[in-house]
Scaffold this active site. Sequence first.
Site, PDB file in Angstrom:
ATOM      1  N   SER A  56       0.869  -1.181   0.000  1.00  0.00           N
ATOM      2  CA  SER A  56       0.000   0.000   0.000  1.00  0.00           C
ATOM      3  C   SER A  56       0.895   1.217   0.000  1.00  0.00           C
ATOM      4  O   SER A  56       1.941   1.223   0.652  1.00  0.00           O
ATOM      5  CB  SER A  56      -0.907   0.049   1.235  1.00  0.00           C
ATOM      6  OG  SER A  56      -1.928  -0.901   1.136  1.00  0.00           O
ATOM      7  N   GLU A  63      -0.565  18.155  -7.428  1.00  0.00           N
ATOM      8  CA  GLU A  63      -1.945  18.212  -7.897  1.00  0.00           C
ATOM      9  C   GLU A  63      -2.903  17.463  -6.970  1.00  0.00           C
ATOM     10  O   GLU A  63      -4.092  17.536  -7.133  1.00  0.00           O
ATOM     11  CB  GLU A  63      -2.018  17.645  -9.314  1.00  0.00           C
ATOM     12  CG  GLU A  63      -1.157  18.381 -10.319  1.00  0.00           C
ATOM     13  CD  GLU A  63       0.343  18.030 -10.272  1.00  0.00           C
ATOM     14  OE1 GLU A  63       1.135  18.726 -10.935  1.00  0.00           O
ATOM     15  OE2 GLU A  63       0.731  17.059  -9.582  1.00  0.00           O
ATOM     16  N   SER A  64      -2.430  16.687  -6.002  1.00  0.00           N
ATOM     17  CA  SER A  64      -3.164  16.000  -4.937  1.00  0.00           C
ATOM     18  C   SER A  64      -2.469  14.691  -4.576  1.00  0.00           C
ATOM     19  O   SER A  64      -1.465  14.721  -3.891  1.00  0.00           O
ATOM     20  CB  SER A  64      -4.639  15.792  -5.253  1.00  0.00           C
ATOM     21  OG  SER A  64      -5.316  15.489  -4.051  1.00  0.00           O
ATOM     22  N   HIS A  69      -2.910   0.043  -3.833  1.00  0.00           N
ATOM     23  CA  HIS A  69      -3.021  -1.123  -2.959  1.00  0.00           C
ATOM     24  C   HIS A  69      -2.898  -2.344  -3.869  1.00  0.00           C
ATOM     25  O   HIS A  69      -3.593  -2.422  -4.896  1.00  0.00           O
ATOM     26  CB  HIS A  69      -4.361  -1.151  -2.219  1.00  0.00           C
ATOM     27  CG  HIS A  69      -4.612   0.108  -1.463  1.00  0.00           C
ATOM     28  ND1 HIS A  69      -4.017   0.379  -0.249  1.00  0.00           N
ATOM     29  CD2 HIS A  69      -5.359   1.187  -1.764  1.00  0.00           C
ATOM     30  CE1 HIS A  69      -4.408   1.571   0.169  1.00  0.00           C
ATOM     31  NE2 HIS A  69      -5.215   2.090  -0.740  1.00  0.00           N
ATOM     32  N   CYS A  84      -6.657  18.083  -8.597  1.00  0.00           N
ATOM     33  CA  CYS A  84      -7.431  19.295  -8.334  1.00  0.00           C
ATOM     34  C   CYS A  84      -7.876  19.990  -9.612  1.00  0.00           C
ATOM     35  O   CYS A  84      -8.451  21.066  -9.554  1.00  0.00           O
ATOM     36  CB  CYS A  84      -6.615  20.250  -7.458  1.00  0.00           C
ATOM     37  SG  CYS A  84      -5.033  20.680  -8.190  1.00  0.00           S
TER      38      CYS A  84
END
Length: 125
Positions: A56, A63-64, A69, A84
């Site tokens: 994970s 940009e975020s 996973h 974003c």
Amino acid sequence: MKKSLGYQTTIDYYDCDAGVINSVDTVRAILVKAAEIMKLSVVNTTIHEFSPIGISGVLVIEESHIAIHTWPEHNYVALDFFTCNERYDLTEGIKWIQEKFKAKKYRTQSSQRGFLDEINEDESA
């Protein structure tokens, strides 16, 4: 399309190479290169290897974020891109990741988050 603060794309990769998706170094390298292909700017990476198998992690991007996973025992990867701005075209990177994970198929879903008309409605109440 409504104006929103965020755009989320989820990708399910199926029938991946278990050895590839269970290697922290390989997964990190693939995701960092994919971010470069998609013109996303990596700020930091954290990837955790579980025992006996599975990974994970998250890449914080300007940009975020990109989150992953893996379930090597099922040859499956769940990947999230949250940005974003809707102007980012993730298609080339998603296909490149498919090639590197040796996934036989993938499925994408997209959604918007934080609708501005609803946020502004709440602020005026």
